[in-house]
Write an enzyme that holds these catalytic residues in place. Sequence first.
Site, mmCIF file in Angstrom:
data_model
loop_
_atom_site.group_PDB
_atom_site.id
_atom_site.type_symbol
_atom_site.label_atom_id
_atom_site.label_comp_id
_atom_site.label_asym_id
_atom_site.label_seq_id
_atom_site.Cartn_x
_atom_site.Cartn_y
_atom_site.Cartn_z
ATOM 1 C CG ASP A 266 -11.638 6.261 2.937
ATOM 2 O OD1 ASP A 266 -12.060 7.271 2.373
ATOM 3 O OD2 ASP A 266 -10.676 5.586 2.509
ATOM 4 C CG LEU A 267 -15.923 4.394 -1.658
ATOM 5 C CD1 LEU A 267 -16.792 3.184 -1.343
ATOM 6 C CD2 LEU A 267 -16.671 5.347 -2.583
ATOM 7 C CG ASP A 268 -9.858 4.985 -3.388
ATOM 8 O OD1 ASP A 268 -9.665 3.787 -3.665
ATOM 9 O OD2 ASP A 268 -9.115 5.907 -3.765
ATOM 10 C CB THR B 220 -11.892 3.516 -6.890
ATOM 11 O OG1 THR B 220 -11.976 4.049 -5.583
ATOM 12 C CG2 THR B 220 -13.162 2.756 -7.212
ATOM 13 C CE LYS C 190 -3.611 4.551 -2.058
ATOM 14 N NZ LYS C 190 -3.008 3.402 -1.374
ATOM 15 C CB SER D 105 -15.959 8.661 0.487
ATOM 16 O OG SER D 105 -15.278 8.794 -0.747
ATOM 17 C CB ALA D 106 -12.447 12.918 -0.470
ATOM 18 C CE LYS E 199 -11.878 11.231 4.016
ATOM 19 N NZ LYS E 199 -11.891 9.915 3.354
ATOM 20 C CD GLU F 77 -9.540 7.514 5.643
ATOM 21 O OE1 GLU F 77 -8.671 7.013 4.903
ATOM 22 O OE2 GLU F 77 -10.297 8.405 5.240
ATOM 23 C CG ASP F 78 -7.157 3.951 2.062
ATOM 24 O OD1 ASP F 78 -8.054 4.775 2.345
ATOM 25 O OD2 ASP F 78 -6.533 3.972 0.989
HETATM 26 P P1 B16 Z 1 -13.848 11.980 -6.869
HETATM 27 P P2 B16 Z 1 -11.774 8.336 -0.380
HETATM 28 C C1 B16 Z 1 -10.959 9.772 -2.491
HETATM 29 O O1 B16 Z 1 -11.721 8.724 -1.952
HETATM 30 C C2 B16 Z 1 -9.793 9.194 -3.299
HETATM 31 O O2 B16 Z 1 -8.909 8.503 -2.434
HETATM 32 C C3 B16 Z 1 -9.054 10.320 -3.963
HETATM 33 O O3 B16 Z 1 -7.987 9.796 -4.743
HETATM 34 C C4 B16 Z 1 -10.029 11.110 -4.863
HETATM 35 O O4 B16 Z 1 -9.377 12.204 -5.473
HETATM 36 C C5 B16 Z 1 -11.190 11.617 -3.997
HETATM 37 O O5 B16 Z 1 -11.813 10.505 -3.373
HETATM 38 C C6 B16 Z 1 -12.219 12.382 -4.800
HETATM 39 O O6 B16 Z 1 -12.868 11.513 -5.681
HETATM 40 O O7 B16 Z 1 -13.023 12.583 -7.939
HETATM 41 O O8 B16 Z 1 -14.531 10.690 -7.267
HETATM 42 O O9 B16 Z 1 -14.826 12.985 -6.275
HETATM 43 O O10 B16 Z 1 -10.481 7.616 -0.072
HETATM 44 O O11 B16 Z 1 -11.965 9.618 0.437
HETATM 45 O O12 B16 Z 1 -12.980 7.429 -0.319
HETATM 46 MG MG MG Z 2 -9.290 6.105 1.113
#
Ligand code: B16
Ligand code: MG
Length: 217
Positions: A8-10, A16, A44, A115-116, A146, A170-171
């Site tokens: 996962d990224l964030d 972030t 998240k 990552s989303a 997810k 994952e977090d």
């Molecule tokens: P974006 P992850 C997710 O990242 C974030 O945790 C979530 O808060 C955010 O809405 C989502 O990415 C979409 O991000 O607006 O930059 O497309 O934890 O899946 O890496």
């Molecule tokens: Mg995350």
Amino acid sequence: MKKGFVFDLDGVITDTAKFHYIAWKELAESIGITFDEVFNETLKGISRMDSLDRILAHGNQENKFTPLEKEALAEKKNDNYVKSLEDLSENDLLPGVHDFLLKAREHQIPCAIASASKNAPMILEKLGVISFFGHIVDPDTLKKGKPDPEIFIKAAESIDIKPEDAIGFEDAQAGIEGIKKAGMYAVGISATETLIGADIQVASMTELDIELLVSSK
Ligand code: B16
Ligand code: MG
């Protein structure tokens, strides 16, 4: 023996979440919805449009905007979010991440990103770690976000690893659920929350021993 890693990224590679929080809070308050850190926790790992839907429902405004207006709101939030990432650099990698990626490379273990975030390629570029990843799943190609396992299965397949031979990091609870439904080994990373269903949980990547991890069942 495990043969591939899916990250996962964030919350795993970098944090972030605080920038998402500031940008969503500004947007929510501009349309009269109060927004706090407790509610932010529920976003998240949730995609941009699903996050907006949750915020609107939280403020009892789920039927107030047309799909086009919602697109414009999400774009406004993203513009502010992207602006706040201007100074992101390798100093923003979470503890232990760079060393762990170097060790994965030494052991020739392929890595992918699940990552989303549609901003993932830009963020990884700024962090100086994009070359460690064989593939970054494009969230636009997904039918479901997810906790559906789709993103994790796609990530493993993209680096030619069967999900059962992969380890996911994952977090977020939604992410751990997706990793387990994909049939993968789940490493939970959080110092504050208990991630239910994770095979192991650590507070940060500094605690992980790569040799031990790849030998896990
Ligand atoms: P974006 P992850 C997710 O990242 C974030 O945790 C979530 O808060 C955010 O809405 C989502 O990415 C979409 O991000 O607006 O930059 O497309 O934890 O899946 O890496
Ligand atoms: Mg995350």
